[in-house]
Design a protein around this motif. Sequence first.
Motif, PDB file in Angstrom:
ATOM      1  N   VAL A  68      69.402  17.491  -3.828  1.00 24.57           N
ATOM      2  CA  VAL A  68      67.995  17.823  -4.076  1.00 24.57           C
ATOM      3  C   VAL A  68      67.109  17.092  -3.075  1.00 24.57           C
ATOM      4  CG1 VAL A  68      66.089  17.642  -5.723  1.00 24.57           C
ATOM      5  CG2 VAL A  68      68.369  18.284  -6.529  1.00 24.57           C
ATOM      6  N   HIS A  69      67.394  15.824  -2.868  1.00 27.90           N
ATOM      7  CA  HIS A  69      66.593  14.997  -1.961  1.00 27.90           C
ATOM      8  C   HIS A  69      66.656  15.528  -0.532  1.00 27.90           C
ATOM      9  CE1 HIS A  69      64.712  11.444  -0.328  1.00 27.90           C
ATOM     10  NE2 HIS A  69      65.746  11.208   0.445  1.00 27.90           N
ATOM     11  N   ARG A  70      67.847  15.839  -0.048  1.00 29.63           N
ATOM     12  CA  ARG A  70      68.012  16.314   1.331  1.00 29.63           C
ATOM     13  C   ARG A  70      67.329  17.665   1.534  1.00 29.63           C
ATOM     14  NH1 ARG A  70      68.182  12.010   3.822  1.00 29.63           N
ATOM     15  NH2 ARG A  70      69.503  10.526   2.703  1.00 29.63           N
ATOM     16  N   ASP A  71      67.440  18.543   0.556  1.00 32.26           N
ATOM     17  CA  ASP A  71      66.772  19.842   0.661  1.00 32.26           C
ATOM     18  C   ASP A  71      65.257  19.666   0.727  1.00 32.26           C
ATOM     19  OD1 ASP A  71      69.178  21.139   0.608  1.00 32.26           O
ATOM     20  OD2 ASP A  71      69.035  21.806  -1.472  1.00 32.26           O
ATOM     21  N   THR A  72      64.742  18.737  -0.079  1.00 27.94           N
ATOM     22  CA  THR A  72      63.296  18.499  -0.091  1.00 27.94           C
ATOM     23  C   THR A  72      62.841  17.872   1.223  1.00 27.94           C
ATOM     24  OG1 THR A  72      63.428  18.139  -2.486  1.00 27.94           O
ATOM     25  CG2 THR A  72      61.408  17.455  -1.394  1.00 27.94           C
ATOM     26  N   ILE A  73      63.632  16.955   1.759  1.00 32.28           N
ATOM     27  CA  ILE A  73      63.314  16.343   3.049  1.00 32.28           C
ATOM     28  C   ILE A  73      63.262  17.411   4.137  1.00 32.28           C
ATOM     29  CG2 ILE A  73      64.302  14.937   4.901  1.00 32.28           C
ATOM     30  CD1 ILE A  73      62.930  13.206   2.980  1.00 32.28           C
ATOM     31  N   ALA A  74      64.215  18.339   4.117  1.00 29.63           N
ATOM     32  CA  ALA A  74      64.256  19.398   5.128  1.00 29.63           C
ATOM     33  C   ALA A  74      62.994  20.249   5.061  1.00 29.63           C
ATOM     34  CB  ALA A  74      65.496  20.264   4.931  1.00 29.63           C
ATOM     35  N   ARG A  75      62.546  20.575   3.837  1.00 21.11           N
ATOM     36  CA  ARG A  75      61.315  21.360   3.702  1.00 21.11           C
ATOM     37  C   ARG A  75      60.109  20.559   4.181  1.00 21.11           C
ATOM     38  NH1 ARG A  75      63.882  22.718  -1.023  1.00 21.11           N
ATOM     39  NH2 ARG A  75      62.633  21.275  -2.269  1.00 21.11           N
ATOM     40  N   LEU A  76      60.095  19.257   3.886  1.00 20.37           N
ATOM     41  CA  LEU A  76      58.983  18.417   4.340  1.00 20.37           C
ATOM     42  C   LEU A  76      58.923  18.372   5.857  1.00 20.37           C
ATOM     43  CD1 LEU A  76      56.725  16.373   3.622  1.00 20.37           C
ATOM     44  CD2 LEU A  76      58.468  14.579   3.786  1.00 20.37           C
ATOM     45  N   GLU A  77      60.064  18.206   6.501  1.00 23.47           N
ATOM     46  CA  GLU A  77      60.096  18.144   7.969  1.00 23.47           C
ATOM     47  C   GLU A  77      59.590  19.456   8.562  1.00 23.47           C
ATOM     48  OE1 GLU A  77      60.542  15.586   9.601  1.00 23.47           O
ATOM     49  OE2 GLU A  77      61.764  14.186   8.449  1.00 23.47           O
ATOM     50  N   GLU A  78      59.996  20.555   7.981  1.00 22.10           N
ATOM     51  CA  GLU A  78      59.539  21.864   8.477  1.00 22.10           C
ATOM     52  C   GLU A  78      58.045  22.019   8.279  1.00 22.10           C
ATOM     53  OE1 GLU A  78      60.384  26.620   7.574  1.00 22.10           O
ATOM     54  OE2 GLU A  78      61.748  25.083   6.793  1.00 22.10           O
ATOM     55  N   TRP A  79      57.570  21.566   7.132  1.00 21.74           N
ATOM     56  CA  TRP A  79      56.152  21.688   6.827  1.00 21.74           C
ATOM     57  C   TRP A  79      55.310  20.800   7.741  1.00 21.74           C
ATOM     58  CZ3 TRP A  79      53.291  17.876   3.690  1.00 21.74           C
ATOM     59  CH2 TRP A  79      51.986  18.276   3.422  1.00 21.74           C
ATOM     60  N   LEU A  80      55.762  19.559   7.970  1.00 17.97           N
ATOM     61  CA  LEU A  80      54.994  18.648   8.814  1.00 17.97           C
ATOM     62  C   LEU A  80      54.937  19.104  10.265  1.00 17.97           C
ATOM     63  CD1 LEU A  80      56.158  15.162   7.469  1.00 17.97           C
ATOM     64  CD2 LEU A  80      53.963  16.304   7.092  1.00 17.97           C
ATOM     65  N   ALA A  81      55.899  19.925  10.665  1.00 18.19           N
ATOM     66  CA  ALA A  81      55.907  20.423  12.043  1.00 18.19           C
ATOM     67  C   ALA A  81      54.854  21.495  12.270  1.00 18.19           C
ATOM     68  CB  ALA A  81      57.294  20.975  12.392  1.00 18.19           C
TER      69      ALA A  81
END
Length: 213
Positions: A68-81
């Motif tokens: 769950v954590h890794r999936d959320t981090i991936a979405r955050l990285e995409e969003w921050l870009a």
Amino acid sequence: MSSTERAGRDAPRRRDEVLAAATRVFHEKGYASASIQDVADELGILKGSLYYYIDSKEDLLFSIIDRVHRDTIARLEEWLAEEGDPLVQLRTYLEEQVRVYCRDAEEVGVFLNDFRHLSPDRRATILAERDRFDSAIRDLLRRGVAEGAVAADVDPKLTAMAIFGMMNWISTWWQPDGPSTPDEVAQQFADLVMGGLVGPAEGARRDLGRRGG
């Protein structure tokens, strides 16, 4: 193909099945009350067979939470870009996150309810990046205020906490067979949050006070 080669090829799929079963069991019973035997029964296999994929019950919990954590981090990285209007960015993030929280409600529920059962070292692994989410939302809200897109009297810290609180609660009430789809919940959630950001909060409080009187 030998049986050993076939077992090796099927191991990732089987491990996913083990994690899915553990998620259902932990979500229903709670990690503290659940046992390895419960997970084995859910899978319809012998208890000893589970130890081909794990070393302990906590391994199962950490694997669920880390996914769950890794999936959320991936979405955050995409969003921050992404760059652009802060309100568009925030709405995009909210809608995607809510859709995922509905889709993965059991996994998210295990994350939120049973995180405390991880060992200190494993908790630290997750907590090390958790503050990034809060900081990202606060920074976006501050930028919105500075650009005039968000009402000047909106408190970024309180608003970020409220947003995360509402999202985290989804896992306690979401039902796949409920009246609303994940897309509909995401849209209504985003509408609610965005509506509270674009109008002057102080003026809204005064208006509500007059109507209440």
